[in-house]
Write a protein that holds these residues in place. Structure first.
Motif, PDB file in Angstrom:
ATOM      1  N   PHE A 116       0.836  -1.200   0.000  1.00  0.00           N
ATOM      2  CA  PHE A 116       0.000   0.000   0.000  1.00  0.00           C
ATOM      3  C   PHE A 116       0.870   1.250   0.000  1.00  0.00           C
ATOM      4  O   PHE A 116       1.902   1.281   0.679  1.00  0.00           O
ATOM      5  N   GLN A 117       0.444   2.240  -0.719  1.00  0.00           N
ATOM      6  CA  GLN A 117       1.012   3.591  -0.659  1.00  0.00           C
ATOM      7  C   GLN A 117      -0.192   4.525  -0.606  1.00  0.00           C
ATOM      8  O   GLN A 117      -0.544   5.151  -1.604  1.00  0.00           O
ATOM      9  N   MET A 118      -0.815   4.585   0.543  1.00  0.00           N
ATOM     10  CA  MET A 118      -2.071   5.316   0.681  1.00  0.00           C
ATOM     11  C   MET A 118      -1.867   6.634   1.424  1.00  0.00           C
ATOM     12  O   MET A 118      -1.041   6.738   2.322  1.00  0.00           O
ATOM     13  N   HIS A 119      -2.629   7.618   1.001  1.00  0.00           N
ATOM     14  CA  HIS A 119      -2.705   8.908   1.684  1.00  0.00           C
ATOM     15  C   HIS A 119      -4.166   9.107   2.044  1.00  0.00           C
ATOM     16  O   HIS A 119      -5.032   8.942   1.192  1.00  0.00           O
ATOM     17  N   THR A 137     -12.760   8.357   6.991  1.00  0.00           N
ATOM     18  CA  THR A 137     -11.661   8.798   6.134  1.00  0.00           C
ATOM     19  C   THR A 137     -11.933   8.450   4.678  1.00  0.00           C
ATOM     20  O   THR A 137     -12.725   7.558   4.367  1.00  0.00           O
ATOM     21  N   GLU A 138     -11.264   9.167   3.813  1.00  0.00           N
ATOM     22  CA  GLU A 138     -11.210   8.870   2.382  1.00  0.00           C
ATOM     23  C   GLU A 138      -9.736   8.739   2.048  1.00  0.00           C
ATOM     24  O   GLU A 138      -8.927   9.596   2.411  1.00  0.00           O
ATOM     25  N   SER A 139      -9.359   7.647   1.367  1.00  0.00           N
ATOM     26  CA  SER A 139      -7.958   7.393   1.071  1.00  0.00           C
ATOM     27  C   SER A 139      -7.763   7.208  -0.425  1.00  0.00           C
ATOM     28  O   SER A 139      -8.636   6.684  -1.118  1.00  0.00           O
ATOM     29  N   ALA A 140      -6.609   7.613  -0.884  1.00  0.00           N
ATOM     30  CA  ALA A 140      -6.235   7.447  -2.286  1.00  0.00           C
ATOM     31  C   ALA A 140      -4.756   7.115  -2.336  1.00  0.00           C
ATOM     32  O   ALA A 140      -3.982   7.548  -1.477  1.00  0.00           O
ATOM     33  N   PHE A 156     -10.301   4.389  -1.371  1.00  0.00           N
ATOM     34  CA  PHE A 156     -11.080   3.677  -0.356  1.00  0.00           C
ATOM     35  C   PHE A 156     -11.815   4.701   0.502  1.00  0.00           C
ATOM     36  O   PHE A 156     -11.390   5.849   0.622  1.00  0.00           O
ATOM     37  N   HIS A 157     -12.875   4.250   1.133  1.00  0.00           N
ATOM     38  CA  HIS A 157     -13.431   4.989   2.270  1.00  0.00           C
ATOM     39  C   HIS A 157     -13.434   4.044   3.455  1.00  0.00           C
ATOM     40  O   HIS A 157     -13.589   2.836   3.315  1.00  0.00           O
ATOM     41  N   GLU A 158     -13.175   4.625   4.626  1.00  0.00           N
ATOM     42  CA  GLU A 158     -13.006   3.837   5.837  1.00  0.00           C
ATOM     43  C   GLU A 158     -13.800   4.451   6.987  1.00  0.00           C
ATOM     44  O   GLU A 158     -14.028   5.651   7.010  1.00  0.00           O
ATOM     45  N   LEU A 159     -14.151   3.581   7.924  1.00  0.00           N
ATOM     46  CA  LEU A 159     -14.790   4.034   9.149  1.00  0.00           C
ATOM     47  C   LEU A 159     -14.104   3.341  10.317  1.00  0.00           C
ATOM     48  O   LEU A 159     -14.007   2.114  10.347  1.00  0.00           O
ATOM     49  N   PHE A 160     -13.558   4.139  11.214  1.00  0.00           N
ATOM     50  CA  PHE A 160     -12.880   3.642  12.407  1.00  0.00           C
ATOM     51  C   PHE A 160     -13.737   3.967  13.620  1.00  0.00           C
ATOM     52  O   PHE A 160     -14.213   5.097  13.753  1.00  0.00           O
ATOM     53  N   SER A 178     -13.791  -0.070   2.404  1.00  0.00           N
ATOM     54  CA  SER A 178     -14.322  -0.511   1.122  1.00  0.00           C
ATOM     55  C   SER A 178     -13.686   0.308   0.018  1.00  0.00           C
ATOM     56  O   SER A 178     -13.535   1.528   0.145  1.00  0.00           O
ATOM     57  N   PRO A 179     -13.306  -0.345  -1.091  1.00  0.00           N
ATOM     58  CA  PRO A 179     -12.786   0.417  -2.217  1.00  0.00           C
ATOM     59  C   PRO A 179     -13.925   1.196  -2.867  1.00  0.00           C
ATOM     60  O   PRO A 179     -15.075   0.766  -2.845  1.00  0.00           O
ATOM     61  N   THR A 180     -13.596   2.338  -3.430  1.00  0.00           N
ATOM     62  CA  THR A 180     -14.599   3.127  -4.135  1.00  0.00           C
ATOM     63  C   THR A 180     -14.446   3.003  -5.637  1.00  0.00           C
ATOM     64  O   THR A 180     -15.153   3.662  -6.392  1.00  0.00           O
TER      65      THR A 180
END
Length: 186
Positions: A116-119, A137-140, A156-160, A178-180
């Motif tokens: 992974f190389q996510m921001h 969060t929203e990650s790309a 992706f979008h995430e919920l913690f 989940s991937p968007t």
């Protein structure tokens, strides 16, 4: 006479509601005027989330930043130390993962298969009580299956759901992602 008054209220109320929605929507948000803040190289905070006045905000943001740093480095121990002792992971298209050992096995299987190389950007941060908070969060970034070595852009979008534990630190109690967009085959 009473019926006529009620009738007028029912006619006027929707117009007042519509006007208040329009007036609110056309006013610039103070949150949108704030610059985005960077928590780490991997995580920033959106304008809307910056408006949060959660007392534990900085510590909660730090936990999320540490998670993405560990994820990007494939650091199994770094990820696991951020979870509570009763974690639940809700991965997309897979059964729920419950408990420390199951979560460990999930990451042990994931890290050798994917780099992974996510921001990530914190879109929403709400501290619901002194011990509970959630972060959306929203990650790309780049998702690279190790089998092919071909990285592909992904989002992706995430919920913690975080819990402040007896050590005074915020830990991940529940995590859903989940991937968007379509992911590359791996």
């Amino acid at each position: 006479m009473q019926t006529s008054k009620l009738f007028r209220i029912f006619l006027i109320a929707p117009n007042l509601l519509a006007w208040s929605i329009f007036a609110t929507a056309t006013q610039p948000s103070t949150a949108s005027m704030m610059p985005q803040a960077r928590v780490s190289a991997d995580v920033q905070v959106s304008n809307a989330a910056q408006a949060s006045n959660a007392p534990g905000r900085a510590a909660i943001e730090a936990t999320i930043a540490q998670y993405f740093q560990a994820l990007n480095h494939g650091n199994l121990d770094g990820v696991l130390t951020l979870y509570t002792d009763d974690p639940v992971l809700l991965p997309f298209l897979h059964p729920t993962v419950v408990g420390t050992e199951a979560v460990r096995k999930n990451y042990e299987n994931t890290f050798p298969q994917i780099r992974f190389q996510m921001h990530s950007t914190i879109q929403e941060l709400v501290q619901m009580s002194p011990e509970w908070a959630y972060v959306r969060t929203e990650s790309a970034g780049i998702f690279t299956p190790t089998k092919t070595g071909l990285g592909a852009p992904t989002t992706f979008h995430e919920l913690f759901l975080l819990r402040k534990t007896s050590d005074g630190k915020w830990h991940i109690a529940r995590y859903s992602f989940s991937p968007t967009a379509k992911l590359p085959d791996f």
